[in-house]
Motif scaffolding. Structure first.
Motif, short mmCIF file in Angstrom:
data_model
loop_
_atom_site.label_atom_id
_atom_site.label_comp_id
_atom_site.label_asym_id
_atom_site.label_seq_id
_atom_site.Cartn_x
_atom_site.Cartn_y
_atom_site.Cartn_z
N GLY A 125 7.03 35.57 2.53
CA GLY A 125 8.20 36.54 1.27
C GLY A 125 8.99 37.48 1.82
O GLY A 125 9.55 38.06 1.03
N THR A 204 8.26 29.90 -1.86
CA THR A 204 7.32 31.68 -1.82
C THR A 204 6.06 30.40 -1.78
O THR A 204 4.36 30.80 -3.05
CB THR A 204 6.73 32.34 -2.00
OG1 THR A 204 6.68 32.41 -3.68
CG2 THR A 204 7.77 33.21 -1.39
N ASN A 350 13.18 39.05 -0.57
CA ASN A 350 12.96 37.35 -0.93
C ASN A 350 13.83 36.68 -0.37
O ASN A 350 13.44 35.10 0.49
CB ASN A 350 12.18 37.33 -1.71
CG ASN A 350 11.23 35.78 -1.53
OD1 ASN A 350 11.87 34.54 -2.66
ND2 ASN A 350 10.45 35.48 -1.00
#
Lengths: 493, 306
Positions: A125, A204, A350
């Motif tokens: 992440g 993620t 991210n």
């Protein structure tokens, strides 16, 4: 004593520049990451029926990390069926104390593998290892421990009533706190006797898949927890499935609204934890140095990818100049870069898409005429990075002050009176959280009563505890997660 | 141009921001999360050595003991080449002459405690005589204690005047004002006492005598550093900081340096502006330096106790 210098002749402080910290990287090798992950359905790892997979990259260096199965409607069907079967066959019949034992076991296994989980979370992440190690993973474990304790005490949570599980819960988690959000959702659902199909965000999935293997190791009955991976389409199929009794969603307000429309004609129970544009309010009598720290934690924690981020700071006019000076000096010491370095304060954004969105707002802020300031960190060449940024002279009516950016970008506004700041703070479609900084106790109570926000932090910000409920007003969603309140969405009477 | 500090106390000197203890503790915990490795660790260790006020403040201090300590100040560990000397030796006034003689020709300063150290329970005239004696004996720096009793009684003007007159008695010697934060009770009072000391002419503010627990802590030192920072924002004048007592490991010393670096920054990362008051810290740092050099820890027996 030297003669008093005029303010403009005072050499600026050089905080953070007296000492460079050598790299202190955490070891990536500790995380055993598979090349490919399947779907976790009915207690087994199953290949996706469509045969497709998608790649997940490490946002810190853009390198491929693993590939995960893409679940389609058939897989959703399989998972929901497995969850239904597990609900009827095992989970709803199991004595609550036994259920509690399983949840405790998951918590302990997570704790044992905490280091690996932290490293995985950071690699997948982009968040700093310091945060995944000190916040995400321990907090996720605590949620399991906390709700494990409730499993056999539900009659005390709902006195004089008989709480019963709802059935199969569909849970969709976001990419900003993957493991922690999975814990927030799985732990109370299991404690109350529900079975689960959970879908993590597509960028993620890693720690949720690792959690699936921990759940397998804990020997939960097959089908009690099912983890399917995929993007929006997978989530939509899950939400639409008629076999679902309850939906818990954390993510954007836009998607939350779609889910609400989708479920309007059904009797699925729904809780939504959506966006925010929190006001962090600094009064002139505030403990100013600690308030600066609270503002920094409020907006730069997890690169600002926090739904309750304190993205609007309202500072009382009389202390605005000194507050700003201190904030800038503090920002100068923030270290931006490799998330695996133990000294990194701000890691990678991210995804490329999210970075583009943040940069769009930074360009917009400049165009709207706000004054832009950023820290001077050198950013790594590869990967998605954004310097901690603040804007001053922001108008209440500007988009920078109104829209959720979900990045390390702070809008600073000033106010004069208490009534004025309450009006401005509430002047948003959101209502998730707020912060109040003042030395005056009575003002804290008055403010927290009048601010339309699910959480109001006093002289602190972004503090969490499994015993404390969390959730929003208005377009920030409804329903509460955490604490005693977090049990309610998963029971019926 | 030298300006004499204002002779009168003004209540506005005490006006400062509120301090939230929980917030201060959270911030200091964050400093301890910095991971100091390799080159930066060695830099920090060497800087720590240069910042030490090597201290002996005991009733049983003798000429011999002080002479030995002075030798140690100049020769921390001769087995290693290129080690710096400490910043200063800190002794009672009666040992200033001995220390001054032993350190002749070196850059190591002689600091003397004064003003009825450590309690400060005496008449002002005696405190001033104590200070003058130490200065006449050759002290480069004076570490005074404030009258905590008077401070807690709210006699801020008394404390202010006391500091200002000791400052005047110091002449060219730099004045460190010990607040004895362990007796003040709250961080708000630490802030107030720091402001009072700075307004009255302190060159340095110092946490503790080392005779009272708790002595220096990270939170107390942070509040004092932030007071120094506010003074600098306002006036452009730098004030020094000396945490003393209880800092005996190099790891903790490095945490202090991280805090200094991230609060006041590059200009203060120098023995002229920051000191550690400590007696056993030096050897712990030396052991760490040995570990960095040789790759393994050595027995404490390899390092001289005095």
């Amino acid at each position: 004593m030297a003669t008093k210098k005029t303010k403009s002749s005072i050499r600026p402080l050089r905080p953070g520049s007296g000492w460079t910290y050598a790299p202190a990287p955490e070891s990536a090798a500790i995380a055993r990451i598979d090349e490919q992950y399947e779907l976790f359905i009915d207690g087994k790892w199953q290949k996706p029926s469509g045969g497709s997979y998608f790649d997940s990259i490490n946002p810190a260096n853009e390198k491929k990390l693993y590939r995960a199965a893409l679940a389609n409607e058939k897989d959703v069907e399989k998972a929901v069926t497995a969850a239904r079967k597990a609900f009827d066959k095992y989970w709803k019949k199991m004595p609550p104390a036994e259920r509690g034992k399983y949840i405790f076991r998951v918590a302990r296994l997570m704790q044992e593998q905490a280091r690996e989980l932290s490293i995985m979370e950071t690699l997948d992440g982009g968040k700093p290892i310091r945060e995944s190690r000190d916040f995400d993973v321990p907090m996720a474990c605590n949620h399991f421990f906390y709700y494990a304790g409730w499993a056999d005490k539900l009659e005390y949570a709902f006195p004089n009533r008989t709480p019963k599980p709802i059935g199969v819960a569909a849970q969709i988690t976001p990419w900003n706190f993957p493991l922690l959000m999975a814990a927030w959702k799985i732990a109370p659902a299991l404690a109350t006797g529900n079975t689960i199909v959970l879908k993590p965000a597509e960028t993620t999935s890693l720690t949720t898949l690792k959690l699936a293997s921990i759940i397998q190791e804990a020997d939960l009955p097959p089908g009690v927890v099912n983890i399917i991976t995929g993007a929006g389409n997978t989530g939509a199929a899950l939400v639409r499935h008629p076999g679902i009794n309850k939906i818990a969603f954390t993510g954007s307000t836009a998607v939350g609204k779609l889910i609400q429309q989708e479920t309007a004609s059904s009797n699925k129970k729904l809780t939504l934890e959506l966006g925010g544009k929190a006001a962090n309010i600094i009064f002139s009598d505030a403990p100013i140095d600690q308030a600066v720290e609270g503002v920094v934690n409020g907006i730069f924690f997890n690169q600002g990818h926090v739904c309750c981020a304190g993205s609007r700071v309202y500072v009382q006019e009389s202390i605005a100049p000194i507050f700003l000076q201190k904030l800038k000096d503090r920002m100068a010491t923030l270290l931006v870069g490799d998330p695996m370095d133990k000294n990194t304060d701000i890691g990678a954004i991210n995804s490329a898409e999210q970075l583009e969105k943040i940069n769009y707002y930074i360009r917009l802020g400049k165009k709207e005429g706000s004054l832009h300031y950023e820290n001077t960190a050198t950013l790594p060449k590869k990967g998605f990075y954004c310097r901690p940024t603040l804007f001053t002279k922001v108008a209440q009516s500007s988009r920078l002050a109104q829209e959720e950016i979900f990045g390390p970008v702070l809008a600073i506004l000033t106010f004069r009176t208490e009534d004025e700041v309450i009006e401005k703070a509430n002047n948003t479609p959101y209502g998730l959280s707020a912060g109040v900084w003042t030395d005056k106790g009575s003002r804290i109570f008055n403010m927290s009563k009048r601010l339309k926000a699910g959480v109001v932090w006093a002289n602190s910000y972004n503090l969490f505890d499994p015993t404390s409920p969390f959730g929003g007003y208005k377009e920030s969603g409804y329903g509460r997660e955490g604490g005693l309140h977090g049990l309610s969405p998963y029971v019926t009477f | 141009m030298k300006k004499i500090p204002p002779a009168v106390f003004k209540p506005s000197m005490l006006a400062g921001p509120a301090i939230d203890q929980t917030g201060v503790e959270e911030r200091t915990a964050r400093f301890t999360k910095r991971s100091i490795k390799a080159v930066s660790k060695m830099q920090g260790l060497l800087l720590t050595l240069r910042m030490i006020d090597l201290t002996t403040l005991e009733g049983k201090d003798s000429v011999g003991k002080v002479e030995q300590l002075c030798y140690k100040a100049l020769h921390l560990h001769d087995a290693f080449e290129g080690l710096p000397t400490v910043a200063a030796i800190c002794v009672y006034p009666s040992h200033v002459r001995t220390a001054k003689k032993a350190l002749q020709g070196s850059s190591v300063k002689v600091a003397s405690v004064a003003t009825a150290f450590p309690s400060g329970q005496s008449h002002l005239s005696i405190k001033l005589a104590d200070t003058r004696f130490a200065v006449e004996e050759g002290a480069d720096e004076i570490d005074m204690v404030i009258s905590r009793g008077k401070f807690l009684e709210g006699e801020f003007a008394y404390v202010f005047d006391e500091i200002a007159s000791v400052k005047a008695a110091c002449g060219a010697a730099r004045l460190k004002v010990i607040l004895e934060t362990g007796e003040l009770g709250s961080l708000d009072d630490v802030r107030k006492a720091s402001q009072l000391a700075i307004a009255a002419g302190a060159d340095f503010i110092k946490t503790s005598t080392g005779k009272i627990q708790p002595a220096a802590t990270l939170p107390v030192t942070l509040v004092m550093l932030e007071t120094i920072r506010d003074h600098y924002y306002k006036t452009g004048t730098m004030i020094g900081m000396k945490p003393a007592g209880g800092i005996s490991t190099s790891k903790l010393a490095l945490h202090y340096l991280v805090m200094l670096n991230e609060t006041l920054g590059a200009d203060w990362m120098d023995p002229h502006w920051f000191r550690f008051g400590a007696s056993s810290l030096a050897n712990n740092v030396l052991m760490q330096i040995a570990k960095e050099r040789e790759g393994c820890y050595q027995s404490a027996n390899y390092f001289s106790v005095d």
